[in-house]
Design a protein around this motif. Structure first.
Motif, PDB file in Angstrom:
ATOM      1  N   SER A  40      -6.954   6.605  -5.480  1.00  0.00           N
ATOM      2  CA  SER A  40      -5.860   5.813  -4.901  1.00  0.00           C
ATOM      3  C   SER A  40      -6.389   4.727  -3.971  1.00  0.00           C
ATOM      4  CB  SER A  40      -4.902   6.721  -4.124  1.00  0.00           C
ATOM      5  OG  SER A  40      -5.553   7.346  -3.038  1.00  0.00           O
ATOM      6  N   SER A  41      -7.648   4.865  -3.543  1.00  0.00           N
ATOM      7  CA  SER A  41      -8.217   3.854  -2.639  1.00  0.00           C
ATOM      8  C   SER A  41      -8.319   2.483  -3.295  1.00  0.00           C
ATOM      9  CB  SER A  41      -9.595   4.301  -2.146  1.00  0.00           C
ATOM     10  OG  SER A  41     -10.526   4.329  -3.206  1.00  0.00           O
ATOM     11  N   VAL A  42      -8.241   2.410  -4.629  1.00  0.00           N
ATOM     12  CA  VAL A  42      -8.337   1.104  -5.292  1.00  0.00           C
ATOM     13  C   VAL A  42      -7.169   0.194  -4.914  1.00  0.00           C
ATOM     14  CG1 VAL A  42      -9.617   2.043  -7.250  1.00  0.00           C
ATOM     15  CG2 VAL A  42      -7.126   1.823  -7.409  1.00  0.00           C
ATOM     16  N   TYR A  43      -6.051   0.766  -4.447  1.00  0.00           N
ATOM     17  CA  TYR A  43      -4.899  -0.063  -4.091  1.00  0.00           C
ATOM     18  C   TYR A  43      -5.149  -0.891  -2.830  1.00  0.00           C
ATOM     19  CZ  TYR A  43      -2.327   2.346  -7.741  1.00  0.00           C
ATOM     20  OH  TYR A  43      -1.907   2.821  -8.961  1.00  0.00           O
ATOM     21  N   GLY A  44      -6.088  -0.463  -2.015  1.00  0.00           N
ATOM     22  CA  GLY A  44      -6.589  -1.272  -0.924  1.00  0.00           C
ATOM     23  C   GLY A  44      -5.547  -1.868  -0.011  1.00  0.00           C
ATOM     24  N   ALA A  45      -5.581  -3.196   0.104  1.00  0.00           N
ATOM     25  CA  ALA A  45      -4.693  -3.898   1.028  1.00  0.00           C
ATOM     26  C   ALA A  45      -3.255  -3.971   0.535  1.00  0.00           C
ATOM     27  CB  ALA A  45      -5.230  -5.311   1.277  1.00  0.00           C
ATOM     28  N   ASN A  46      -3.007  -3.554  -0.692  1.00  0.00           N
ATOM     29  CA  ASN A  46      -1.645  -3.538  -1.219  1.00  0.00           C
ATOM     30  C   ASN A  46      -0.769  -2.623  -0.357  1.00  0.00           C
ATOM     31  OD1 ASN A  46       0.687  -3.401  -2.736  1.00  0.00           O
ATOM     32  ND2 ASN A  46      -0.207  -2.201  -4.395  1.00  0.00           N
ATOM     33  N   GLN A  47       0.299  -3.151   0.191  1.00  0.00           N
ATOM     34  CA  GLN A  47       1.206  -2.356   1.027  1.00  0.00           C
ATOM     35  C   GLN A  47       2.536  -2.072   0.341  1.00  0.00           C
ATOM     36  OE1 GLN A  47       0.564  -0.888   4.203  1.00  0.00           O
ATOM     37  NE2 GLN A  47      -1.418  -1.293   3.274  1.00  0.00           N
ATOM     38  N   HIS A  48       2.632  -2.416  -0.947  1.00  0.00           N
ATOM     39  CA  HIS A  48       3.854  -2.145  -1.693  1.00  0.00           C
ATOM     40  C   HIS A  48       3.804  -0.724  -2.228  1.00  0.00           C
ATOM     41  CE1 HIS A  48       6.285  -2.096  -5.474  1.00  0.00           C
ATOM     42  NE2 HIS A  48       7.153  -2.700  -4.685  1.00  0.00           N
ATOM     43  N   THR A  49       4.590   0.169  -1.642  1.00  0.00           N
ATOM     44  CA  THR A  49       4.609   1.554  -2.092  1.00  0.00           C
ATOM     45  C   THR A  49       5.982   1.888  -2.665  1.00  0.00           C
ATOM     46  OG1 THR A  49       5.188   2.276   0.157  1.00  0.00           O
ATOM     47  CG2 THR A  49       2.858   2.334  -0.446  1.00  0.00           C
ATOM     48  N   PRO A  50       6.064   2.857  -3.596  1.00  0.00           N
ATOM     49  CA  PRO A  50       4.939   3.654  -4.090  1.00  0.00           C
ATOM     50  C   PRO A  50       3.995   2.826  -4.954  1.00  0.00           C
ATOM     51  CG  PRO A  50       6.914   4.136  -5.355  1.00  0.00           C
ATOM     52  CD  PRO A  50       7.347   3.257  -4.236  1.00  0.00           C
ATOM     53  N   GLY A  88      -0.392  12.003  -8.093  1.00  0.00           N
ATOM     54  CA  GLY A  88      -0.086  12.177  -6.685  1.00  0.00           C
ATOM     55  C   GLY A  88       1.144  13.029  -6.490  1.00  0.00           C
ATOM     56  N   GLY A  89       1.254  13.601  -5.304  1.00  0.00           N
ATOM     57  CA  GLY A  89       2.371  14.487  -4.994  1.00  0.00           C
ATOM     58  C   GLY A  89       3.708  13.790  -4.910  1.00  0.00           C
ATOM     59  N   GLN A  90       3.699  12.486  -4.649  1.00  0.00           N
ATOM     60  CA  GLN A  90       4.892  11.630  -4.591  1.00  0.00           C
ATOM     61  C   GLN A  90       5.799  11.975  -3.409  1.00  0.00           C
ATOM     62  OE1 GLN A  90       6.270  10.596  -8.888  1.00  0.00           O
ATOM     63  NE2 GLN A  90       5.403  12.657  -9.032  1.00  0.00           N
ATOM     64  N   HIS A  91       5.237  12.668  -2.410  1.00  0.00           N
ATOM     65  CA  HIS A  91       5.990  12.992  -1.198  1.00  0.00           C
ATOM     66  C   HIS A  91       5.091  12.759   0.017  1.00  0.00           C
ATOM     67  CE1 HIS A  91       9.358  14.619  -3.446  1.00  0.00           C
ATOM     68  NE2 HIS A  91       8.515  15.349  -4.147  1.00  0.00           N
ATOM     69  N   PRO A  92       4.826  11.499   0.371  1.00  0.00           N
ATOM     70  CA  PRO A  92       3.906  11.230   1.482  1.00  0.00           C
ATOM     71  C   PRO A  92       4.440  11.761   2.812  1.00  0.00           C
ATOM     72  CG  PRO A  92       5.064   9.227   0.829  1.00  0.00           C
ATOM     73  CD  PRO A  92       5.393  10.261  -0.194  1.00  0.00           C
ATOM     74  N   VAL A  93       3.518  12.192   3.663  1.00  0.00           N
ATOM     75  CA  VAL A  93       3.885  12.669   4.993  1.00  0.00           C
ATOM     76  C   VAL A  93       2.972  12.010   6.022  1.00  0.00           C
ATOM     77  CG1 VAL A  93       4.674  14.896   4.114  1.00  0.00           C
ATOM     78  CG2 VAL A  93       2.337  14.667   4.935  1.00  0.00           C
ATOM     79  N   GLU A  94       3.490  11.858   7.244  1.00  0.00           N
ATOM     80  CA  GLU A  94       2.674  11.347   8.333  1.00  0.00           C
ATOM     81  C   GLU A  94       1.601  12.365   8.699  1.00  0.00           C
ATOM     82  OE1 GLU A  94       4.829  10.137  11.785  1.00  0.00           O
ATOM     83  OE2 GLU A  94       5.271   8.157  10.952  1.00  0.00           O
ATOM     84  N   LEU A  95       0.473  11.860   9.181  1.00  0.00           N
ATOM     85  CA  LEU A  95      -0.601  12.758   9.581  1.00  0.00           C
ATOM     86  C   LEU A  95      -0.155  13.710  10.700  1.00  0.00           C
ATOM     87  CD1 LEU A  95      -3.625  12.899   8.555  1.00  0.00           C
ATOM     88  CD2 LEU A  95      -2.242  11.014   7.699  1.00  0.00           C
ATOM     89  N   LYS A  96       0.754  13.254  11.554  1.00  0.00           N
ATOM     90  CA  LYS A  96       1.265  14.139  12.604  1.00  0.00           C
ATOM     91  C   LYS A  96       1.966  15.360  12.001  1.00  0.00           C
ATOM     92  CE  LYS A  96       2.102  10.516  16.067  1.00  0.00           C
ATOM     93  NZ  LYS A  96       3.149   9.770  16.803  1.00  0.00           N
ATOM     94  N   THR A  97       2.757  15.138  10.961  1.00  0.00           N
ATOM     95  CA  THR A  97       3.455  16.236  10.290  1.00  0.00           C
ATOM     96  C   THR A  97       2.467  17.164   9.606  1.00  0.00           C
ATOM     97  OG1 THR A  97       5.376  14.817   9.943  1.00  0.00           O
ATOM     98  CG2 THR A  97       5.220  16.789   8.571  1.00  0.00           C
ATOM     99  N   TYR A  98       1.501  16.588   8.957  1.00  0.00           N
ATOM    100  CA  TYR A  98       0.440  17.355   8.291  1.00  0.00           C
ATOM    101  C   TYR A  98      -0.291  18.237   9.297  1.00  0.00           C
ATOM    102  CZ  TYR A  98      -4.437  17.582   6.547  1.00  0.00           C
ATOM    103  OH  TYR A  98      -5.695  17.966   6.195  1.00  0.00           O
ATOM    104  N   LEU A  99      -0.617  17.682  10.458  1.00  0.00           N
ATOM    105  CA  LEU A  99      -1.305  18.442  11.487  1.00  0.00           C
ATOM    106  C   LEU A  99      -0.432  19.588  11.998  1.00  0.00           C
ATOM    107  CD1 LEU A  99      -3.644  18.918  13.408  1.00  0.00           C
ATOM    108  CD2 LEU A  99      -2.708  17.127  14.896  1.00  0.00           C
ATOM    109  N   ALA A 100       0.848  19.319  12.171  1.00  0.00           N
ATOM    110  CA  ALA A 100       1.764  20.361  12.642  1.00  0.00           C
ATOM    111  C   ALA A 100       1.826  21.533  11.663  1.00  0.00           C
ATOM    112  CB  ALA A 100       3.156  19.774  12.865  1.00  0.00           C
ATOM    113  N   LEU A 101       1.775  21.251  10.368  1.00  0.00           N
ATOM    114  CA  LEU A 101       1.777  22.325   9.370  1.00  0.00           C
ATOM    115  C   LEU A 101       0.489  23.149   9.442  1.00  0.00           C
ATOM    116  CD1 LEU A 101       3.325  20.466   6.298  1.00  0.00           C
ATOM    117  CD2 LEU A 101       4.385  22.298   7.633  1.00  0.00           C
ATOM    118  N   LEU A 102      -0.630  22.485   9.647  1.00  0.00           N
ATOM    119  CA  LEU A 102      -1.890  23.222   9.811  1.00  0.00           C
ATOM    120  C   LEU A 102      -1.823  24.125  11.045  1.00  0.00           C
ATOM    121  CD1 LEU A 102      -4.629  20.550   8.987  1.00  0.00           C
ATOM    122  CD2 LEU A 102      -4.263  22.695   7.787  1.00  0.00           C
TER     123      LEU A 102
END
Length: 345
Positions: free
Chosen positions: A129-139, A263-277
């Motif tokens: 997914s890193s190939v998308y680089g500077a592209n900010q159009h999501t998904p 991809g999972g198609q359900h992005p989450v913020e790193l803060k949320t990810y950390l809270a789950l850990l």
């Protein structure tokens, strides 16, 4: 089928070998057991696979060794190649660029050359997914342009897609490129955030949360990645008869070549990810908030309808469930991860 899996001792590679063997394929693995991270984890993955599914052939070969790769193809005559070996890591590429040229470019060329001279029914290779680089159009869609990579690692992955296309066009090699989105799960790499964060939380040491934890990642559980690969093996790409040179589709071709996001198609913020850990570990993290690192993309999210249409499958394991499985493995494997021991499934 006889399947060659490169990077067979790696995170995705070991899971892939296990699934293929359970599906009845004859598997030949390749890995160079380099020291990008402690090779003991790689040896333990191999032992885990053998305990779960039986023995398999495993060649210790470096991708950059053209003659050794050629000899392996001559000896084994694989019908399918699943090319997962690569020099990984965005940040590592800032200080060690030549490792990416040797493995990701020269090494991939050796795989393509061997597939050319010893024809295979299907070459599946890992992109990112890193190939998308500077592209900010999501998904992110495989129909999007990927002309602005933000790291050398990403640039080599885009180069792999282009190299595969040229060989597919010139020599008729059926090539499928898979853009993986933030893969996690048991037996993951220690340079990735799940293990880094889990260790820091467990040990009570500070962990670094870049971009102040505000960026998003489309986490994809390892089993969903492997299911997608397993379904694609016997679906080599065909020439797209609708492909238009005037308005070219970036994900298909007049050659037997295609691209998919996984991809999972359900992005989450790193803060949320950390809270789950924290929840699964039952401990609170000590967090050091830092700016976005050079080479990192801001947000990722996969548009994977093409994959669902081709395979009838799309990633479905939610992050909370996946992290629960990961932490169960983490508790079992660490802190004795880098010492020889009996490995449990």
């Amino acid at each position: 089928m006889k399947v060659l899996v490169t990077g067979a001792a790696g995170f995705i590679g070991a899971h892939c070998v296990l699934r293929l063997m359970r599906d009845g394929h004859s598997v030949v693995g390749l890995d160079n057991f380099n020291s990008y991270y402690d090779p003991q984890l790689k040896h333990d993955r191999v032992q885990w696979v053998r305990e779960q599914a039986g023995d398999f052939q495993l060649a210790t070969v470096d991708l950059a060794d053209a003659s050794a790769i050629e000899a392996l193809f001559v000896r084994e005559r694989p019908q399918v190649v699943i090319h997962l070996a690569a020099q990984a890591g965005v940040r590592y590429s800032l200080d060690n660029p030549r490792a990416y040229l040797d493995s990701n470019l020269d090494g991939f060329l050796n795989i393509l050359e061997s597939c050319r001279h010893h024809p295979v029914e299907h070459l599946i290779y890992a992109s990112s997914s890193s190939v998308y680089g500077a592209n900010q159009h999501t998904p992110y869609s495989v129909k999007d342009g990927v002309n602005h990579p933000l790291s050398l690692y990403a640039a080599t992955k885009k180069a792999n897609e282009l190299m595969a296309h040229s060989y597919s066009h010139l020599f008729g090699i059926p090539c499928t490129g898979l853009r993986f989105f933030t893969v996690y799960g048991p037996w993951g790499r220690p340079d990735m955030s799940p293990i880094q964060f889990a260790r820091a939380i467990s040990e009570g040491t500070p962990l670094k949360l870049f971009n102040y934890g505000e960026h998003q990642r489309d986490f994809t559980y390892i089993d969903d990645i492997i299911e997608s690969i397993a379904r694609l093996i016997e679906q080599p790409p065909q020439v797209n008869p609708q492909w238009d040179r005037e308005q070219p589709d970036p994900a298909s071709s007049m050659a037997p070549w295609r691209l998919f996001n996984i991809g999972g198609q359900h992005p989450v913020e790193l803060k949320t990810y950390l809270a789950l850990l924290e929840k699964h570990l039952g401990q609170t993290a000590i967090v050091e908030l830092l700016p976005l690192q050079p080479g990192d993309v801001l947000n990722t999210c996969a548009e994977a309808s093409d994959l669902a249409q081709a395979t009838g499958f799309q990633p479905r394991i939610e992050l909370d469930e996946g992290l629960g499985r990961f932490i169960a493995w983490f508790r079992d494997y660490y802190p004795t991860a880098y010492r020889p021991r009996a490995v449990r499934g």
